[in-house]
Design a protein around this motif. Structure first.
Motif, short mmCIF file in Angstrom:
data_model
loop_
_atom_site.label_atom_id
_atom_site.label_comp_id
_atom_site.label_asym_id
_atom_site.label_seq_id
_atom_site.Cartn_x
_atom_site.Cartn_y
_atom_site.Cartn_z
N THR A 79 96.77 -8.79 27.92
CA THR A 79 95.81 -8.68 29.07
C THR A 79 94.49 -8.54 28.52
OG1 THR A 79 95.74 -7.31 30.94
CG2 THR A 79 95.84 -5.94 28.98
N ASN A 139 90.23 -8.29 30.65
CA ASN A 139 89.59 -8.01 32.04
C ASN A 139 89.46 -9.15 33.16
OD1 ASN A 139 87.73 -8.79 30.21
ND2 ASN A 139 86.15 -7.45 31.01
N ARG A 191 98.49 -11.37 31.66
CA ARG A 191 98.33 -10.58 32.80
C ARG A 191 97.02 -10.27 32.83
NH1 ARG A 191 103.23 -6.52 35.01
NH2 ARG A 191 104.66 -8.24 35.46
N THR A 192 96.14 -10.38 34.07
CA THR A 192 94.57 -9.94 34.13
C THR A 192 94.78 -8.50 34.64
OG1 THR A 192 94.17 -12.00 34.77
CG2 THR A 192 92.43 -10.32 35.12
N SER A 193 94.01 -7.68 34.03
CA SER A 193 93.76 -6.26 34.29
C SER A 193 92.75 -6.21 35.43
CB SER A 193 93.55 -5.36 33.09
OG SER A 193 94.46 -5.14 32.39
N ARG A 194 93.27 -5.39 36.67
CA ARG A 194 92.18 -5.15 37.78
C ARG A 194 92.52 -3.91 38.12
NH1 ARG A 194 94.13 -10.84 40.94
NH2 ARG A 194 93.47 -12.38 39.31
N PRO A 204 96.58 -2.21 39.46
CA PRO A 204 96.70 -1.79 37.94
C PRO A 204 97.76 -1.89 37.23
CG PRO A 204 96.59 0.01 39.51
CD PRO A 204 96.71 -1.43 40.20
N ALA A 223 99.44 -4.11 35.18
CA ALA A 223 99.18 -5.21 34.45
C ALA A 223 100.04 -4.73 33.10
CB ALA A 223 97.76 -5.50 33.62
N LEU A 224 100.33 -3.28 32.56
CA LEU A 224 100.98 -3.23 31.57
C LEU A 224 102.51 -2.48 31.85
CD1 LEU A 224 97.91 -1.68 29.62
CD2 LEU A 224 98.76 -3.91 29.48
N ILE A 250 95.64 -6.23 24.18
CA ILE A 250 94.67 -5.79 24.92
C ILE A 250 93.09 -6.39 24.46
CG2 ILE A 250 93.37 -4.22 26.31
CD1 ILE A 250 96.42 -2.25 25.94
N VAL A 266 88.36 -3.37 30.49
CA VAL A 266 89.55 -3.06 31.25
C VAL A 266 89.65 -1.74 31.81
CG1 VAL A 266 92.23 -2.67 31.15
CG2 VAL A 266 91.11 -4.58 29.69
N VAL A 298 94.25 1.02 34.61
CA VAL A 298 95.20 0.22 34.20
C VAL A 298 95.85 1.10 32.89
CG1 VAL A 298 95.87 -1.88 32.82
CG2 VAL A 298 94.01 -1.74 34.67
#
Length: 521
Positions: free
Chosen positions: A133, A135, A183-186, A190, A192-193, A205, A211, A215
């Motif tokens: 992941t 940002n 996976r993009t962390s937004r 949140p 992604a993980l 990461i 990030v 998340v």
């Protein structure tokens, strides 16, 4: 259990060897044939020799088991690369530690390191999952995934054919529960993980400073899974958050490494000299981008760098109802630039445009051309112009052209809160700060714009009023004028006018505002 890692490695090795055998490439892991002693210089055709005997599946399994325990050996033998000192140390740390955090300057070889790590983990463990992941989607697809593909193509064919690389996933062929995923962390999504489980689980990461903390909060359970490993890397752009805590209050839980550009073999010395000359070796830009240190974060800095850096990569929906406002800062002196900023609610629409060497009428022509080429729905409801210096003449001419221009004298009293601010300029800069602090805005990726916004310091007068460092003083201290940042701050003058009861956006452009709007003429 003490024997489990070795047993898992053996199972993975045997499965990988079997897959290679089925692909018809059993010889892919064999050592290269020794040099011909009778022909050491390779002069002329070498004598014919029998082909090397392909290792058995059991022998290949033993090789992969050895690679599973030594990622440096994997990089050297399977990828043909020689890790830098810091890369070798970090790879060995991952083999023995569960949590690794690396902060670095630019161009030190971080992406290559992460790509080696992903390939090593995927090909030496089974079942296995790697969660990558960052940002931004760009950092994952265009940077990390591209680098993985480059090194994948350099592998022996038998190993290479074990993996299928897709746009956001890398699959171990024939093993559905073993893969790497991007996976993009937004902030808005949140998760992604979350939701990953495996006996061999690795979280990668990248650009971890960017990030969002939420998340990590949402993914805390997955990150704490027994046997899971977590690797965080990135430029240390903010002195707060999960990445920062790994080097400060939580440092006992992490294997940590700082990689300065001075320590890397891949950084051009010219880059170091250029950064020192442009920003100064004591600046936050130099600390973050070259030394791999967290920003100093002066207590009297008006806008924290990490707030602006986060806004560069944030994914937010642009307000559909907010009006567009332009801010125009007209050059006053020979080496200053005129700057035009365009903001729509929570979004700076495009990079702030700057130009030099144009007289007053040429500047008016630039603004008129920008107006004409802008679609009607994106035209500004106001063009806020600093009238100090040449700006007054620009305002007069743009009014003649029937543009919605308003002159703003930033040296006068505040428009709204005279008890809190010394001048209108102080109030506008503070509103810009609050805009970033809301953490729901986005700005273009423009390092010079970020540096200008981070530049001003502020103080509190004996009367208890906030005072922003004057533009002339900032120029002497940093060697540059914050023209882009001043143009951006002018876009908040329309809000000040509306909130002060001046008639808001319904004013008649040819007439001055009521004096209640102190500082706007």
């Amino acid at each position: 259990m003490p024997g489990r890692p070795k047993r898992r490695a053996r199972l993975a090795a045997e499965a990988a060897a079997q897959a290679a055998a089925e692909a018809g490439d059993n010889g892919a892991l064999s050592s290269p044939p020794p040099a011909n002693p009778a022909n050491p210089a390779n002069l002329g055709p070498a004598p014919k020799r029998p082909p090397p005997i392909a290792p058995t599946a059991e022998e290949q399994a033993a090789i992969i088991e050895q690679l599973a325990a030594d990622p440096v050996l994997f990089v050297e033998s399977m990828l043909g690369a020689t890790p830098q000192k810091w890369q070798a140390e970090a790879l060995r740390a991952i083999a023995s530690k569960d949590r690794v955090a690396i902060r670095s300057g630019h161009g030190v070889g971080k992406t290559a390191f992460l790509s080696w790590l992903v390939l090593w983990w995927l090909l030496t463990r089974m079942p296995t999952k790697v969660v990558c992941t960052a940002n931004t989607a760009h950092q994952l697809s265009d940077v990390l995934w591209s680098e993985i593909g480059k090194w994948h193509r350099k592998m022996p064919e038998g190993m290479r054919r074990l993996l299928e690389i897709k746009s956001d996933k890398i699959e171990l062929i024939g093993v559905p529960d073993s893969f790497a995923v991007a996976r993009t962390s937004r902030r808005e999504q949140p998760e992604a993980l979350q939701g990953f489980h495996s006996e061999n689980l690795l979280f990668v990461i990248d650009e971890a400073s960017g990030v969002p903390d939420v998340v990590f909060e949402v993914g805390q359970g997955a990150l704490s899974t027994e046997g899971a490993k977590v690797v965080m890397t990135g430029n240390p752009t903010r002195a707060s958050g999960y990445f920062y805590d790994a080097f400060t209050r939580n440092q006992k839980r992490w294997w940590r490494r700082k990689v300065s550009c001075h320590d890397a073999d891949t950084v051009d010395k010219g880059f170091l000299e250029e950064m020192a000359a442009q920003y100064g070796d004591g600046s936050n830009q130099y600390r973050v981008r070259v030394l791999g240190d967290f920003p100093a974060g002066d207590d009297d800095a008006l806008i924290a760098r990490h707030l602006i850096e986060a806004a560069k990569s944030r994914l937010v929906e642009q307000s559909q109802t907010a009006p567009v406002v332009w801010g125009l800062d007209v050059a006053r002196f020979g080496d200053d630039a005129s700057a035009l900023a365009k903001r729509k609610g929570n979004s700076l629409i495009e990079p702030v445009r700057v130009w030099r060497g144009k007289d007053l009428m040429e500047t008016c022509g630039v603004i008129k051309m920008e107006w004409d080429i802008t679609p009607g729905s994106m035209r500004p409801i106001e063009i806020m112009v600093d009238v100090i210096g040449l700006g007054a003449g620009v305002v007069d001419r743009l009014r003649e052209l029937d543009l919605p221009v308003r002159g703003v004298n930033v040296a006068e009293l505040p428009a709204i809160d005279g008890d809190r601010f010394q001048r209108l300029r102080d109030e506008l800069w503070w509103r810009a700060r609050e805009w970033f602090e809301a953490r729901d805005c986005v700005v273009p990726n423009d390092d010079s714009f970020v540096d200008e916004l981070c530049g001003p310091l502020y103080s509190v007068t004996s009367a208890g009023k906030i005072q922003i460092e004057p533009k002339s003083q900032m120029k002497r201290r940093l060697g540059r004028s914050p023209d882009k940042a001043d143009a951006f701050c002018l876009t908040f003058a329309g809000v000040a006018a509306a909130m002060s009861g001046s008639g808001g956006y319904g004013v008649r452009w040819g007439k001055p505002l009521r004096r209640a709007v102190k500082g706007v003429v």
